[in-house]
Design an enzyme around this catalytic site. Structure first.
Site, PDB file in Angstrom:
ATOM      1  N   MET A  43      -1.825 -10.574  40.771  1.00 28.99           N
ATOM      2  CA  MET A  43      -2.320 -10.753  39.452  1.00 28.99           C
ATOM      3  C   MET A  43      -3.881 -10.412  39.496  1.00 28.99           C
ATOM      4  O   MET A  43      -4.685 -10.616  38.625  1.00 28.99           O
ATOM      5  CB  MET A  43      -2.331 -12.467  39.094  1.00 28.99           C
ATOM      6  CG  MET A  43      -0.862 -12.989  39.009  1.00 28.99           C
ATOM      7  SD  MET A  43      -0.755 -14.315  37.848  1.00 28.99           S
ATOM      8  CE  MET A  43      -1.838 -15.587  38.985  1.00 28.99           C
ATOM      9  N   GLY A  44      -4.049  -9.043  40.383  1.00 27.72           N
ATOM     10  CA  GLY A  44      -5.593  -8.759  40.174  1.00 27.72           C
ATOM     11  C   GLY A  44      -6.603  -9.590  41.142  1.00 27.72           C
ATOM     12  O   GLY A  44      -6.018 -10.411  41.882  1.00 27.72           O
ATOM     13  N   HIS A  53      -8.232  -9.374  47.132  1.00 24.46           N
ATOM     14  CA  HIS A  53      -9.022  -9.662  48.187  1.00 24.46           C
ATOM     15  C   HIS A  53      -8.410  -9.177  49.338  1.00 24.46           C
ATOM     16  O   HIS A  53      -7.201  -8.477  49.276  1.00 24.46           O
ATOM     17  CB  HIS A  53      -9.323 -11.368  48.339  1.00 24.46           C
ATOM     18  CG  HIS A  53      -8.101 -12.007  47.842  1.00 24.46           C
ATOM     19  ND1 HIS A  53      -7.126 -12.053  49.112  1.00 24.46           N
ATOM     20  CD2 HIS A  53      -7.621 -12.862  47.110  1.00 24.46           C
ATOM     21  CE1 HIS A  53      -6.135 -13.008  48.657  1.00 24.46           C
ATOM     22  NE2 HIS A  53      -6.565 -13.407  47.376  1.00 24.46           N
ATOM     23  N   HIS A  68      -4.826  -9.756  49.793  1.00 30.06           N
ATOM     24  CA  HIS A  68      -3.667  -8.634  49.074  1.00 30.06           C
ATOM     25  C   HIS A  68      -3.778  -7.391  49.881  1.00 30.06           C
ATOM     26  O   HIS A  68      -2.600  -6.748  50.058  1.00 30.06           O
ATOM     27  CB  HIS A  68      -4.295  -8.334  47.764  1.00 30.06           C
ATOM     28  CG  HIS A  68      -4.113  -9.674  46.550  1.00 30.06           C
ATOM     29  ND1 HIS A  68      -5.498 -10.317  46.240  1.00 30.06           N
ATOM     30  CD2 HIS A  68      -3.217 -10.020  46.328  1.00 30.06           C
ATOM     31  CE1 HIS A  68      -5.114 -10.945  45.447  1.00 30.06           C
ATOM     32  NE2 HIS A  68      -3.733 -10.994  45.411  1.00 30.06           N
ATOM     33  N   GLN A 109       2.802 -18.258  33.530  1.00 34.23           N
ATOM     34  CA  GLN A 109       2.890 -19.264  35.044  1.00 34.23           C
ATOM     35  C   GLN A 109       1.646 -20.214  34.879  1.00 34.23           C
ATOM     36  O   GLN A 109       1.352 -20.892  35.689  1.00 34.23           O
ATOM     37  CB  GLN A 109       2.855 -18.603  36.124  1.00 34.23           C
ATOM     38  CG  GLN A 109       1.831 -17.666  36.612  1.00 34.23           C
ATOM     39  CD  GLN A 109       2.042 -16.828  37.609  1.00 34.23           C
ATOM     40  OE1 GLN A 109       2.822 -15.950  37.627  1.00 34.23           O
ATOM     41  NE2 GLN A 109       1.499 -17.086  39.003  1.00 34.23           N
ATOM     42  N   GLU A 139       2.049 -16.338  52.471  1.00 36.01           N
ATOM     43  CA  GLU A 139       2.432 -17.617  52.832  1.00 36.01           C
ATOM     44  C   GLU A 139       1.581 -18.877  52.372  1.00 36.01           C
ATOM     45  O   GLU A 139       1.791 -20.063  52.473  1.00 36.01           O
ATOM     46  CB  GLU A 139       2.374 -17.972  54.450  1.00 36.01           C
ATOM     47  CG  GLU A 139       3.837 -17.182  54.814  1.00 36.01           C
ATOM     48  CD  GLU A 139       4.029 -17.322  56.439  1.00 36.01           C
ATOM     49  OE1 GLU A 139       3.145 -17.904  57.070  1.00 36.01           O
ATOM     50  OE2 GLU A 139       5.294 -17.130  56.882  1.00 36.01           O
ATOM     51  N   ASP A 150       0.839 -19.386  49.292  1.00 36.46           N
ATOM     52  CA  ASP A 150       1.536 -19.924  48.147  1.00 36.46           C
ATOM     53  C   ASP A 150       3.256 -20.326  48.846  1.00 36.46           C
ATOM     54  O   ASP A 150       4.233 -19.443  48.296  1.00 36.46           O
ATOM     55  CB  ASP A 150       1.845 -19.017  47.185  1.00 36.46           C
ATOM     56  CG  ASP A 150       0.477 -18.630  46.592  1.00 36.46           C
ATOM     57  OD1 ASP A 150      -0.424 -19.562  45.994  1.00 36.46           O
ATOM     58  OD2 ASP A 150      -0.017 -17.490  46.602  1.00 36.46           O
ATOM     59  N   GLN A 207       6.032 -21.241  46.222  1.00 42.15           N
ATOM     60  CA  GLN A 207       6.182 -19.982  45.554  1.00 42.15           C
ATOM     61  C   GLN A 207       7.257 -19.303  46.433  1.00 42.15           C
ATOM     62  O   GLN A 207       8.152 -18.800  45.935  1.00 42.15           O
ATOM     63  CB  GLN A 207       5.131 -19.313  45.008  1.00 42.15           C
ATOM     64  CG  GLN A 207       5.212 -17.827  44.721  1.00 42.15           C
ATOM     65  CD  GLN A 207       4.066 -17.043  44.164  1.00 42.15           C
ATOM     66  OE1 GLN A 207       3.493 -17.667  43.129  1.00 42.15           O
ATOM     67  NE2 GLN A 207       3.530 -16.476  44.872  1.00 42.15           N
TER      68      GLN A 207
HETATM   69  O1  PAF Z   1       1.134 -14.873  43.619  1.00 37.97           O
HETATM   70  C1  PAF Z   1       0.957 -14.570  42.718  1.00 37.97           C
HETATM   71  O2  PAF Z   1      -0.244 -13.823  42.648  1.00 37.97           O
HETATM   72  C2  PAF Z   1       1.840 -14.623  41.682  1.00 37.97           C
HETATM   73  O3  PAF Z   1       2.241 -15.816  41.360  1.00 37.97           O
HETATM   74  C3  PAF Z   1       2.722 -13.510  41.554  1.00 37.97           C
HETATM   75  C4  PAF Z   1       3.730 -13.588  42.568  1.00 37.97           C
HETATM   76  C5  PAF Z   1       2.256 -12.255  41.332  1.00 37.97           C
HETATM   77  C6  PAF Z   1       3.507 -13.775  40.023  1.00 37.97           C
HETATM   78  O4  PAF Z   1       2.757 -13.518  38.955  1.00 37.97           O
END
Ligand code: PAF
Length: 250
Positions: free
Chosen positions: A29-30, A33, A36, A60, A147, A149, A152
């Site tokens: 989601m940009g 850091h 990522h 979300q 991990e 999240d 998720q």
């Molecule tokens: O973890 C995230 O940044 C978001 O939940 C994802 C997986 C990009 C979905 O929008």
């Protein structure tokens, strides 16, 4: 040079030219850091090409103010992606990704109802729906998820299995700041005082004898605690400092 796709049809057209090559996918989601960047690096090691998506997914966010205040740093993000040598950036418009206006949704009925799901109604429906859309669009060989999240990640793994999604879901370890705080786009919204205090969260999560002891200690230190629970062989937690919600697991 990173090739940027905002148009979904343009990406779909181009994607067919990658036939026979492996593609790694890092959805984000940009507000990128180092966490990522480590996903991108892993993808680049394991695939011929890497695609990163940036899409702040409205479905979300159960709290409209959280969506409004979610950090957005598009110029810095593109510079980072370029510096990593990533091949493709996909950043679709909301109206294109949700041409169905979210009439079609993926929902999971059991594990999405606990932990973050219990505190953020509808959150995981939004996550699973957008991830399914993105996995279908990219048709990647592998997709990389952190991990941090953890709930998720489990739900995405479960969805990939349930719907026979051919993309391999790759879990990647949480990256931490020097003081132990898990890296997160939300960290940049912490005040300097809260940023300092935030380092206690992973320490207490890890060192307390029980979830209740962790809850009591964090409350004493001025955190609001959404939950600390043990599930899936881990201890997971979500806390708030001011308007900023932090999650972690050990
Ligand atoms: O973890 C995230 O940044 C978001 O939940 C994802 C997986 C990009 C979905 O929008």
């Amino acid at each position: 040079m990173t090739r940027v796709f905002q148009s979904i049809p343009e990406w779909m057209d181009f994607k067919s030219s990658l036939l026979g090559k492996t593609l790694g996918f890092v959805p984000t989601m940009g507000a990128l850091h180092d966490g990522h960047l480590s996903l991108m690096q892993r993808s680049q090691q394991e695939n011929d090409f890497t695609a990163v998506s940036i899409f702040v997914n409205p479905t979300q966010f159960n709290d409209p103010s959280d969506l409004t205040h979610y950090p957005r740093t598009p110029r810095e993000d593109l510079a980072l992606i370029e510096s990593m040598g990533v091949s493709f950036l996909i950043s679709p418009e909301i109206t294109d990704l949700y041409a169905d206006q979210y009439r079609y949704q993926v929902s999971e009925k059991v594990e999405s109802q606990v932990l973050c799901g219990a505190h953020r109604p509808g959150h995981f429906d939004g996550v699973l729906t957008v991830v399914l859309k993105l996995l279908n669009l990219t048709q990647a060989t592998r997709a990389y998820f952190g991990e941090k999240d953890f709930q998720q990640l489990r739900l995405i793994q479960g969805m990939a299995e349930a719907f026979f999604i051919p993309t391999q879901i790759i879990p990647c370890p949480t990256l931490r700041e020097a003081d132990g705080l898990a890296m997160s786009s939300r960290n940049r919204r912490l005040t300097p005082e809260h940023r300092q205090k935030a380092a206690l969260f992973p320490k207490v999560l890890k060192n307390s004898a029980s979830p209740q002891e962790a809850i009591d200690e964090l409350k004493n230190q001025g955190f609001e605690v959404d939950y600390i629970e043990e599930r899936f062989g881990r201890r997971l937690g979500a806390v708030r400092l001011g308007a900023v919600r932090l999650i972690d697991n050990v």
